[in-house]
Design an enzyme around this catalytic site. Structure first.
Site, PDB file in Angstrom:
ATOM      1  N   GLU A   1       0.775  -1.249   0.000  1.00  8.92           N
ATOM      2  CA  GLU A   1       0.000   0.000   0.000  1.00  8.92           C
ATOM      3  C   GLU A   1       0.807   1.301   0.000  1.00  8.92           C
ATOM      4  OE1 GLU A   1      -2.443  -0.609   3.484  1.00  8.92           O
ATOM      5  OE2 GLU A   1      -3.708  -2.055   2.478  1.00  8.92           O
TER       6      GLU A   1
ATOM      7  N   GLU B   1      -6.121 -10.908  -0.936  1.00  9.72           N
ATOM      8  CA  GLU B   1      -6.967 -10.699   0.260  1.00  9.72           C
ATOM      9  C   GLU B   1      -8.442 -10.637  -0.129  1.00  9.72           C
ATOM     10  OE1 GLU B   1      -5.596  -7.336   2.573  1.00  9.72           O
ATOM     11  OE2 GLU B   1      -3.513  -7.729   2.076  1.00  9.72           O
TER      12      GLU B   1
HETATM   13  C1  GLA Z   1      -4.990  -4.588   4.489  1.00 12.12           C
HETATM   14  C2  GLA Z   1      -3.772  -5.399   4.860  1.00 12.12           C
HETATM   15  C3  GLA Z   1      -4.145  -6.684   5.521  1.00 12.12           C
HETATM   16  C4  GLA Z   1      -5.238  -6.506   6.543  1.00 12.12           C
HETATM   17  C5  GLA Z   1      -6.412  -5.821   5.923  1.00 12.12           C
HETATM   18  C6  GLA Z   1      -7.505  -5.655   6.925  1.00 12.12           C
HETATM   19  O1  GLA Z   1      -5.616  -5.042   3.366  1.00 12.12           O
HETATM   20  O2  GLA Z   1      -2.927  -5.671   3.774  1.00 12.12           O
HETATM   21  O3  GLA Z   1      -3.019  -7.223   6.151  1.00 12.12           O
HETATM   22  O4  GLA Z   1      -4.750  -5.761   7.624  1.00 12.12           O
HETATM   23  O5  GLA Z   1      -5.980  -4.561   5.471  1.00 12.12           O
HETATM   24  O6  GLA Z   1      -7.733  -6.778   7.682  1.00 12.12           O
END
Ligand code: GLA
Length: 347
Positions: A152, A261
């Site tokens: 990020e 994710e």
């Molecule tokens: C981001 C992070 C993850 C997690 C999510 C929320 O996407 O990359 O590690 O913390 O937020 O759970």
């Protein structure tokens, strides 16, 4: 039938796992049945691998070589090793879940403490990455197959795209991403893929900035192996055409793609609500399998962010109960599961 078996010809199937999952026999059984990859939801993030006490109590000793502690990470590494499930390392360099004192002079914890200078932060970064990679590669060789080196760094609300509030950006500058990957490449074992990972990668502005500011410079130095699309989606809201466009765009850069994710925020648990969720998962997996089959994106892993509905982070984050996963609260198979496992057969 299981997720990993059905998708074996295409990509690994993964899930994030929590400490609670690691303490549950039932969860471990489900993990072995359905997944060929896991990601620690939290405990392999910097705040858990830095030894707070040692660093804060002895800043002279650890100033450029932060003390590390792997007690929490071991739980995941041990499980992955024993059960022969591959592990995604998540994450090395991130603005979040990294303690503020890590960026401060002498690891000071008072609010007014000045930030450490660039050279000190680069030395800390190198030492941290080296320490983590050496540890896992010595004690758990072959267990981690991919690392989210940087998480990020790009933000949609910034004019030039750089996340200015990141303390890595503040202390090092915009080349912090390059340096993180230079260090990761230097210490990573052969065959371990290095990923840049981000959310809302389907947003056209983010797509462009990620390509220009992150992927191209990294590829020029041969530092990047993969792009991680987090894929926290929202039912009937996230634009799947833009999602597909990003997938093909990152794919065309010749790197591996991992969906790192995945979840789809969904608030209506009724039959109709869950049917809609299933339809969106179906659409997504069609996009993924097609892209892989047609050589438009070399997708190597799809990881869900949570094993079952009641464990999803989304309920807390969105402040409304979410039912975003393929499995219900008791691991019952939802309509979305049944649709997802059917996709490869129909393409
Ligand atoms: C981001 C992070 C993850 C997690 C999510 C929320 O996407 O990359 O590690 O913390 O937020 O759970």
């Amino acid at each position: 039938m299981s997720l990993k078996n059905v998708y074996e010809p295409y990509f690994k199937m993964g899930t994030s796992v929590s400490g609670r999952n690691m303490a549950s026999l039932k969860a471990k059984r489900e993990l072995k049945k359905h997944y060929s990859s896991i990601t620690a939801e939290n405990e392999m993030k910097p705040m858990f691998m830095l030894d707070w006490k040692a660093n804060i109590e002895n800043p002279e000793k650890y100033n450029t070589q932060p003390a590390l502690n792997f007690d929490k990470a071991r739980v995941y590494l041990d499980f992955a090793k024993e059960s022969k499930i591959a592990l995604r390392g998540h994450t090395l360099v991130w603005h979040n879940q990294t303690p503020v004192w890590f960026f401060k002079e002498d690891y000071r914890t008072d609010e007014d403490a000045p930030f450490a200078d660039r050279d000190t932060m680069l030395a800390r970064m190198e030492s941290f990455i080296k320490g983590v990679l050496n540890f896992v590669q010595t004690e758990y060789p072959g267990v981690i197959y991919a690392w989210d080196v940087v998480n990020e760094a790009i933000e949609e609300n910034e004019e030039d795209g750089w996340r200015k509030k990141s303390l890595w950006y503040k202390t090092v500058g915009e080349d912090f991403v390059l340096w993180a990957f230079r260090f990761a490449r230097k210490y990573a074992a052969e065959g371990v893929s290095l990923f840049y990972n981000d959310y809302n990668t389907f947003d056209p502005f983010k797509r462009e900035k990620i390509c220009d500011l992150i992927l191209k410079p990294l590829l020029k130095e041969k530092l990047l192996d993969g792009m991680g699309m987090q894929s926290h989606l929202i039912l009937n809201d996230s634009d799947m055409r833009e999602y597909e466009k990003s997938l093909h765009c990152f794919g065309s850069m010749g790197v591996e793609i991992q969906i790192t994710e995945l979840d789809i925020h969904a608030t209506d648990p009724s039959e109709n609500g869950m049917k809609q969720l299933a339809v969106m998962y179906d659409e997504l997996f069609r996009i993924l399998v097609k892209a892989k089959k047609e050589g438009l994106a070399n997708i190597t892993n799809v990881t869900f962010w949570g094993m079952k509905d009641d464990e999803s982070w989304l309920t807390g984050f969105r402040k409304e109960r979410s039912y975003p996963m393929l499995f219900g609260d008791n691991y019952e198979l939802k309509e979305a599961y049944h649709m997802v496992v059917k996709v490869p057969d129909t393409l």
